[in-house]
Scaffold this motif. Structure first.
Motif, PDB file in Angstrom:
ATOM      1  N   LEU A 615      36.682  28.590  38.807  1.00 43.91           N
ATOM      2  CA  LEU A 615      38.129  28.731  38.972  1.00 43.91           C
ATOM      3  C   LEU A 615      38.724  29.633  37.899  1.00 43.91           C
ATOM      4  CD1 LEU A 615      40.756  27.973  40.392  1.00 43.91           C
ATOM      5  CD2 LEU A 615      40.870  25.927  38.942  1.00 43.91           C
ATOM      6  N   GLY A 616      38.346  29.379  36.638  1.00 44.80           N
ATOM      7  CA  GLY A 616      38.858  30.200  35.544  1.00 44.80           C
ATOM      8  C   GLY A 616      38.459  31.655  35.697  1.00 44.80           C
ATOM      9  N   MET A 617      37.239  31.893  36.190  1.00 38.23           N
ATOM     10  CA  MET A 617      36.771  33.262  36.400  1.00 38.23           C
ATOM     11  C   MET A 617      37.589  33.948  37.486  1.00 38.23           C
ATOM     12  SD  MET A 617      32.940  34.594  37.439  1.00 38.23           S
ATOM     13  CE  MET A 617      32.176  33.991  35.934  1.00 38.23           C
ATOM     14  N   PHE A 618      37.855  33.245  38.570  1.00 35.26           N
ATOM     15  CA  PHE A 618      38.640  33.845  39.655  1.00 35.26           C
ATOM     16  C   PHE A 618      40.027  34.249  39.170  1.00 35.26           C
ATOM     17  CE2 PHE A 618      42.012  33.123  42.765  1.00 35.26           C
ATOM     18  CZ  PHE A 618      41.739  34.161  43.644  1.00 35.26           C
ATOM     19  N   ILE A 619      40.689  33.373  38.418  1.00 31.69           N
ATOM     20  CA  ILE A 619      42.050  33.668  37.948  1.00 31.69           C
ATOM     21  C   ILE A 619      42.064  34.902  37.059  1.00 31.69           C
ATOM     22  CG2 ILE A 619      43.930  32.799  36.509  1.00 31.69           C
ATOM     23  CD1 ILE A 619      43.243  29.983  37.572  1.00 31.69           C
ATOM     24  N   LYS A 620      41.093  34.987  36.123  1.00 25.39           N
ATOM     25  CA  LYS A 620      41.039  36.149  35.241  1.00 25.39           C
ATOM     26  C   LYS A 620      40.752  37.424  36.024  1.00 25.39           C
ATOM     27  CE  LYS A 620      39.850  34.177  30.708  1.00 25.39           C
ATOM     28  NZ  LYS A 620      40.926  34.857  29.966  1.00 25.39           N
ATOM     29  N   HIS A 623      43.684  38.943  38.093  1.00 23.08           N
ATOM     30  CA  HIS A 623      44.619  39.766  37.316  1.00 23.08           C
ATOM     31  C   HIS A 623      44.023  41.133  36.972  1.00 23.08           C
ATOM     32  CE1 HIS A 623      47.639  36.702  36.998  1.00 23.08           C
ATOM     33  NE2 HIS A 623      46.790  35.832  36.487  1.00 23.08           N
ATOM     34  N   GLU A 624      42.684  41.211  36.868  1.00 24.38           N
ATOM     35  CA  GLU A 624      42.024  42.484  36.557  1.00 24.38           C
ATOM     36  C   GLU A 624      41.768  43.307  37.817  1.00 24.38           C
ATOM     37  OE1 GLU A 624      38.430  42.080  34.288  1.00 24.38           O
ATOM     38  OE2 GLU A 624      39.283  40.520  33.002  1.00 24.38           O
ATOM     39  N   TRP A 625      41.171  42.700  38.826  1.00 22.74           N
ATOM     40  CA  TRP A 625      40.647  43.454  39.962  1.00 22.74           C
ATOM     41  C   TRP A 625      41.640  43.631  41.097  1.00 22.74           C
ATOM     42  CZ3 TRP A 625      35.005  41.141  40.563  1.00 22.74           C
ATOM     43  CH2 TRP A 625      34.241  41.543  39.467  1.00 22.74           C
ATOM     44  N   SER A 626      42.773  42.967  41.030  1.00 25.01           N
ATOM     45  CA  SER A 626      43.793  43.224  42.056  1.00 25.01           C
ATOM     46  C   SER A 626      44.590  44.483  41.726  1.00 25.01           C
ATOM     47  CB  SER A 626      44.746  42.026  42.167  1.00 25.01           C
ATOM     48  OG  SER A 626      45.437  41.821  40.941  1.00 25.01           O
ATOM     49  N   GLN A 627      44.357  45.028  40.530  1.00 26.21           N
ATOM     50  CA  GLN A 627      45.037  46.239  40.084  1.00 26.21           C
ATOM     51  C   GLN A 627      44.099  47.438  40.235  1.00 26.21           C
ATOM     52  OE1 GLN A 627      48.244  45.614  39.171  1.00 26.21           O
ATOM     53  NE2 GLN A 627      47.738  43.450  39.559  1.00 26.21           N
ATOM     54  N   ALA A 628      44.656  48.638  40.064  1.00 27.56           N
ATOM     55  CA  ALA A 628      43.855  49.859  40.066  1.00 27.56           C
ATOM     56  C   ALA A 628      42.904  49.811  38.861  1.00 27.56           C
ATOM     57  CB  ALA A 628      44.774  51.080  39.990  1.00 27.56           C
ATOM     58  N   PRO A 629      41.706  50.354  38.980  1.00 29.02           N
ATOM     59  CA  PRO A 629      41.204  51.158  40.101  1.00 29.02           C
ATOM     60  C   PRO A 629      40.547  50.333  41.214  1.00 29.02           C
ATOM     61  CG  PRO A 629      39.606  51.177  38.332  1.00 29.02           C
ATOM     62  CD  PRO A 629      40.762  50.347  37.844  1.00 29.02           C
ATOM     63  N   TYR A 630      40.470  48.995  41.033  1.00 30.24           N
ATOM     64  CA  TYR A 630      39.757  48.175  42.020  1.00 30.24           C
ATOM     65  C   TYR A 630      40.610  47.948  43.280  1.00 30.24           C
ATOM     66  CZ  TYR A 630      36.720  47.170  38.039  1.00 30.24           C
ATOM     67  OH  TYR A 630      35.879  47.277  36.970  1.00 30.24           O
TER      68      TYR A 630
END
Length: 714
Positions: A615-620, A623-630
């Motif tokens: 769960l903690g990994m998904f939340i972090k 926030h990282e991978w929903s943004q560019a460049p991903y």
């Protein structure tokens, strides 16, 4: 008028339980320190017995032998006339302590136990020792009879104390104590201590040295003073490589720094410092106020020792050592040097005939071969620099008493064996890459096919069961496909050990070879390897290094080591080559895994370093991978996280049998020392998965609400 003091610290390549060898290296370091004019010599943590004794510290013999060896050092004629700070384990009132013994002219001045013990990651000090958690407290220690006969003392002070000479005060700090929030050097500085000594057993990790040196320089940048840091350097008999960098820092500036990687067993660095520089630096109002406000003081062991003889004050040849820039290696250089030094120690101390490596033509075994080549380069360079011990070791390993290598290839030709174990699933490209690389590094290379062996094993199964498994691309099931891949990999392991035992014999050479593994840390974490396949070996120099770092290393080595065909390894698609190659299909590692190597590295760091569950990994990661460049959607991120944890869990059992690997990465999944977790886990993580799904629904609902809101505004 200056108060000049010459002091020395050292890197020592100590070996667990090698009492006589450790003794000789300690004595040599003392001799070297005296040659450099030093009045004080500091050595690594637990240098008498070796830091990495692990559960041997439970044996009383280790403590008895340590005192015997220490006694030999104490009475040796070459160890007189200099203050000695030596690391040794001690039993006091039936309790075991990690200690430093400070002596002068055969007399023990103080036994200083370690206050804060290292007890995470690779370290289990509280399994063996008890911390001396009574700050400022001291009492008397009854010396063993054999030491009483040497020193003429029956009891000495043991505890959290400092040493006072005619000019200054010395205060000991041990390894982990530098890293703790309440470091002793702070309170010692406020109590007038001007010279701090630190005996350490600090291991190498990629990009870690800057953290350590930052703490060392900050220790005196804030408080003022002189900091002597000593460290072990080399393979102590386990997965760690201790990376030296003994140094001397004055008021936050480096004045002497030893090497981080080398094949030298003893390295001493020294500096001449002016105590007046410390006093001037400390003459600040805030520091002075904190000092006079201090209410608790250290017990000070008074001595008649003169560290700064009056004769030196007006000697024009004696002057303070000037500051120097701090030296760091690039991560690619660390990969080239650290594992190479570790391999050399392992080879010479095991006294085997060399290394055997299954050379597949892929980047992992390529990196392993290049690291062995780096080891051979270090051997040749050390011999050219006059290192007699390295020359003796290489002559011992090759059984050639007159062998003086001039090139790395001459060393490899005698100590490094490689083999391409091909099948019908192997490509011409991988075979040729392996052969060309072996020629470049100089290994004794065997190019062979093992199809008859694979066919024979499959036929045994067919005869026994009446069923013949076939690959998936020919209509077989996933189970058949996996079994046919695994048998190839496992047979390579069997052949590796056969060849490792017999290849030297075919050349009329003595001994057997150490088999090298070549599974990287990301594949181990994901479990993308066959249990008991060719990743199962004696030791693995790249098992703690990520695929990303290995590729950067190979790109660096292409130019630095002048091996142009390394470019072919960089551009080739990573593949196990365990499935048939057809016009429309070539096996790919990243496609098989369902994630990229870069993603694996991020999963690994979040799991181990940041201590995240699913769960903690998904939340972090959202926030990282929903943004560019991903720009990944919440569903994609959730699926990737679940996939990682699923395969991590079902393959965790493989870590219990993994080849001992060089530790270089903080997210290493090594089950035997570093990453202690169960190997039977529910791979679905149902509770955490439900929570992730709930958050995904909320994210989607919120995104829909925002989108509809924007449409209505337009």
């Amino acid at each position: 008028m200056g108060h000049y003091v010459t002091i020395a610290t050292c890197n020592l390549n100590q070996w667990a339980l090698d009492f006589e060898g450790n003794r000789d290296r300690i004595i040599q370091s003392i001799i070297d320190a005296k040659k450099q004019g030093a009045q004080l010599r500091v050595g690594p943590e637990l240098e008498v017995c070796g830091y990495g004794c692990l559960d041997h510290f439970s044996e009383n013999d280790v403590y008895d032998h340590s005192w015997e060896v220490y006694g030999e050092i104490l009475k040796h004629p070459d160890t007189q006339g200099i203050v000695l700070d030596i690391g040794i384990p001690i039993i006091h009132k039936s309790i075991k302590y990690n200690c430093r013994v400070i002596s002068y002219n055969g007399e023990i001045l103080l036994i200083r136990p370690k206050i804060y013990l290292a007890n995470d990651g690779n370290y289990r000090e509280m399994r063996y020792f008890t911390p001396w958690n009574r700050k400022y407290y001291h009492e008397l220690y009854q010396l063993p009879k054999l030491i009483q006969e040497i020193t003429g003392q029956s009891r000495v002070v043991i505890g959290d104390c400092v040493i006072e000479t005619l000019e200054t005060k010395l205060g000991p700090e041990t390894c982990e104590e530098l890293f703790t929030p309440e470091s002793p050097h702070i309170t010692m500085a406020l109590d007038g201590v001007e010279i701090f000594t630190n005996s350490s057993g600090s291991h190498h990790e990629l990009r870690k040295l800057d953290t350590r040196l930052q703490l060392i320089t900050e220790a005196t940048k804030k408080c003022g003073g002189v900091y002597l840091y000593a460290n072990q350097k080399g393979c102590d008999g386990d997965r760690l490589y201790y990376d030296g960098c003994a140094c001397i820092v004055v008021n936050g500036e480096m004045v002497a720094q030893g090497s981080q990687f080398s094949l030298s067993d003893v390295e001493v660095v020294s500096a001449t410092i002016d105590l007046d520089d410390v006093r001037s630096y400390r003459n600040q109002k805030s520091a002075a106020i904190q000092t006079v406000n201090k209410t608790q003081t250290y017990h000070s062991i008074e001595t008649k020792i003169e560290l700064s003889p009056s004769s030196l004050v007006f000697d024009p040849l004696v002057k303070p050592t000037k500051p120097i820039p701090i030296k760091y290696h690039l991560p690619q250089e660390e990969i080239a040097l650290g594992p190479a030094c570790w391999l050399w120690d392992y080879l010479r101390r095991s006294k085997c005939a060399g290394f055997f490596l299954p050379l597949s033509g892929g980047i992992d075994s390529c990196a392993t071969a290049v690291i062995v080549h780096s080891m051979c380069r270090l051997v040749v360079a050390s011999i050219k620099d006059g290192n007699e011990q390295v020359l003796k070791d290489v002559q011992m390993l090759t059984h050639e008493s007159d062998f003086i290598p001039k090139t790395p290839q001459e060393v490899a030709a005698r100590l490094f064996y490689t083999s391409f174990m091909g099948t019908v699933n192997s490509s011409i490209d991988t075979r040729s890459r392996a052969k060309e690389l072996s020629e470049k590094v100089g290994s004794y290379h065997i190019d062979m096919n093992m199809d008859t062996l694979v066919t024979a094993v499959v036929n045994v199964f067919e005869v026994a069961t009446g069923k013949k498994p076939i690959f998936k691309i020919f209509g077989g099931s996933v189970t058949e496909n996996l079994a046919l891949q695994n048998i190839q990999a496992r047979l390579r392991m069997v052949l590796s050990y056969l060849f490792a035992q017999l290849l030297p014999w075919t050349r009329n050479k003595q001994g057997g070879l150490l088999v090298l593994g070549s599974a990287n840390v990301d594949e181990c974490l994901r479990g993308y390897l066959t249990k008991y396949d060719c990743s199962s070996a004696d030791i693995n120099p790249i098992g703690g290094i990520s695929k990303t770092d290995l590729k950067a290393f190979i790109a660096w080595a292409k130019t630095s080591f002048d091996i142009p065909n390394l470019e072919e390894f960089l551009t080739a698609t990573p593949t196990a080559e365990l499935e048939p190659i057809t016009e429309n299909y070539v096996q790919s590692d990243e496609i098989d895994m369902g994630m990229t190597y870069d993603e694996l590295s991020r999963f690994g760091r979040l799991r181990k370093v940041d201590k995240c569950g699913p769960l903690g990994m998904f939340i972090k990661l959202y926030h990282e991978w929903s943004q560019a460049p991903y720009n990944y959607s919440a569903e994609v991120i959730a699926e990737k996280v679940k996939r990682f944890w699923f395969f991590y869990a079902i393959n965790r059992h493989k870590m219990t049998t993994m080849t001992p690997a060089y530790h270089a990465e903080q997210y290493s999944p090594d089950d035997n020392r570093f990453d202690l977790r169960p190997f039977l886990i529910n791979p679905r993580f149902p509770f955490a998965s439900k929570k992730i799904d709930q958050i995904v629904e909320k994210i989607n609902a919120r995104e829909k609400e925002i989108k509809e809101s924007n449409i209505s505004v337009d």
